[in-house]
Design an enzyme around this catalytic site. Structure first.
Site, PDB file in Angstrom:
ATOM      1  N   LYS A  50       0.838  -1.209   0.000  1.00  0.00           N
ATOM      2  CA  LYS A  50       0.000   0.000   0.000  1.00  0.00           C
ATOM      3  C   LYS A  50       0.867   1.252   0.000  1.00  0.00           C
ATOM      4  O   LYS A  50       0.563   2.240  -0.674  1.00  0.00           O
ATOM      5  CB  LYS A  50      -0.942  -0.028   1.213  1.00  0.00           C
ATOM      6  CG  LYS A  50      -2.071  -1.034   1.026  1.00  0.00           C
ATOM      7  CD  LYS A  50      -2.813  -1.396   2.290  1.00  0.00           C
ATOM      8  CE  LYS A  50      -3.761  -2.559   1.979  1.00  0.00           C
ATOM      9  NZ  LYS A  50      -4.445  -3.116   3.136  1.00  0.00           N
ATOM     10  N   GLN A  94      -4.975  -2.057   9.226  1.00  0.00           N
ATOM     11  CA  GLN A  94      -4.750  -3.368   8.611  1.00  0.00           C
ATOM     12  C   GLN A  94      -5.309  -4.468   9.518  1.00  0.00           C
ATOM     13  O   GLN A  94      -4.979  -4.534  10.699  1.00  0.00           O
ATOM     14  CB  GLN A  94      -3.230  -3.569   8.395  1.00  0.00           C
ATOM     15  CG  GLN A  94      -2.877  -4.821   7.632  1.00  0.00           C
ATOM     16  CD  GLN A  94      -3.385  -4.818   6.188  1.00  0.00           C
ATOM     17  OE1 GLN A  94      -3.258  -3.837   5.475  1.00  0.00           O
ATOM     18  NE2 GLN A  94      -3.971  -5.920   5.768  1.00  0.00           N
ATOM     19  N   ASP A 117     -11.494   1.922   3.378  1.00  0.00           N
ATOM     20  CA  ASP A 117     -11.746   0.485   3.201  1.00  0.00           C
ATOM     21  C   ASP A 117     -13.245   0.199   3.053  1.00  0.00           C
ATOM     22  O   ASP A 117     -13.639  -0.916   2.732  1.00  0.00           O
ATOM     23  CB  ASP A 117     -11.219  -0.308   4.414  1.00  0.00           C
ATOM     24  CG  ASP A 117      -9.901  -1.013   4.112  1.00  0.00           C
ATOM     25  OD1 ASP A 117      -9.600  -1.221   2.921  1.00  0.00           O
ATOM     26  OD2 ASP A 117      -9.199  -1.373   5.078  1.00  0.00           O
TER      27      ASP A 117
END
Ligand code: NAP
Length: 281
Positions: A50, A94, A117
């Protein structure tokens, strides 16, 4: 028949270069904060990827590598600070988090307009009722790939294997939006083979190597393999037995090089979209 292989890697590169072009035109750069708790090696690989994507797209990124034993309060305090920062448009935690942390509470703490997300219930609700907003990265990447190959889901029967909140359920919503008729399968589905055989578009997201065999596919089906598994030889593979499927399908995604790169590219698009929500363009 030998299927057209849908090249997620090439398409992801194209999407990222489009994001980069847009970012270059902005006076205030989009910013993404990535929080990693603990030292799970797979999570570390994802976070590094990322960060690389951000650099490629000209997006400012910050990484917070926190010790596994961090308290819920400390983590929530950090999210609170990032929520308030103007230079940070997106916040990504994460997953998975260590067991002592309350994942749901952590995801709820991220401001919905920074939820790149698309895990916050507000954004999930927006998706459900078809409002504009963030799109969850993996299912959005699948839709983009179908679009690139001129596959219109309208009127087609789409069978999704898997009903997780991250992949299966939002994938069903996006397929419905595009007017597919959708079936969602899971471990209690009575006859998986019969369901799969009805699929014009099959999206496999169970996380079980070898689950979808060639005889479970209709001739000419479009096969999207979301899963990332390791086979007995330790090599990456999806849920679909690729060698058999490629002979029956009309389109197929490889693993690796299919949905995975698209997921990462969609995160960059979402960060750009977050910057739009914050008036940067
Ligand atoms: P998950 O939370 O474990 O969900 C798996 C789903 O598959 C569940 O709904 C489960 O049913 C269903 N399932 C499992 N075994 C099955 C079987 N034998 N028959 C029918 N259904 C079955 O996993 P996830 O997070 O959605 O991820 C799924 C896969 O996609 C994993 O391999 C993951 O690594 C991969 N993934 C890839 C990307 C990418 O960027 N390419 C992104 C996210 C995930 P129940 O609900 O009944 O348990």
């Amino acid at each position: 028949m030998s299927a057209t292989v849908m090249d997620g890697k090439a398409l992801a590169a194209k999407v990222k270069s489009e994001v980069r072009c847009k970012v270059e035109s902005l006076s205030k750069k989009p910013g993404l904060a990535v929080i990693l708790v603990g030292d799970d090696p797979a999570s570390r690989v994802y976070v590094n990827g990322k960060k690389r994507d951000c650099a490629e797209c000209g997006i400012y990124s910050e990484e917070y590598a926190l010790p596994a034993e961090i308290s819920q309060e400390e983590l929530l305090d950090l999210i609170d600070v990032l929520n308030g920062r103007e230079d940070i448009d997106g916040i990504l935690v994460q997953l998975p988090l260590p067991k002592h942390l309350d994942e749901r509470q952590v995801l709820l703490a991220i401001r919905p307009d920074k939820d790149v997300d698309c895990f916050h219930p507000f954004n999930v609700g927006q998706l459900m009722i078809g409002e504009d907003g963030f799109l969850p990265c993996t299912p959005a990447g699948v839709m983009r790939m179908l679009d690139e190959y001129s596959i219109d889901p309208a009127g087609k029967h789409c069978v999704i294997v898997g009903r997780s909140n991250i992949v299966g359920k939002p994938q069903a919503m996006l397929m419905l939006r595009k007017n597919a008729t959708v079936t969602v399968c899971h471990t209690k589905t009575a006859d998986l083979k019969a369901e799969c055989l009805r699929a014009d578009i099959l999206v496999a997201a169970a996380g079980r190597a070898g689950l979808i065999t060639g005889d479970m596919l209709k001739e000419g089906a479009m096969v999207v393999d979301v899963a990332i598994n390791r086979n007995e030889q330790g090599r990456l593979c999806g849920d679909v037995v690729y060698e058999a499927a490629v002979e029956r399908a009309s389109f197929i995604t490889p693993v690796p090089g299919g949905v995975g790169p698209m997921t990462r590219a969609m995160l960059m698009e979402n960060t750009l979209y977050a910057a739009k929500l914050h008036g940067k363009w």
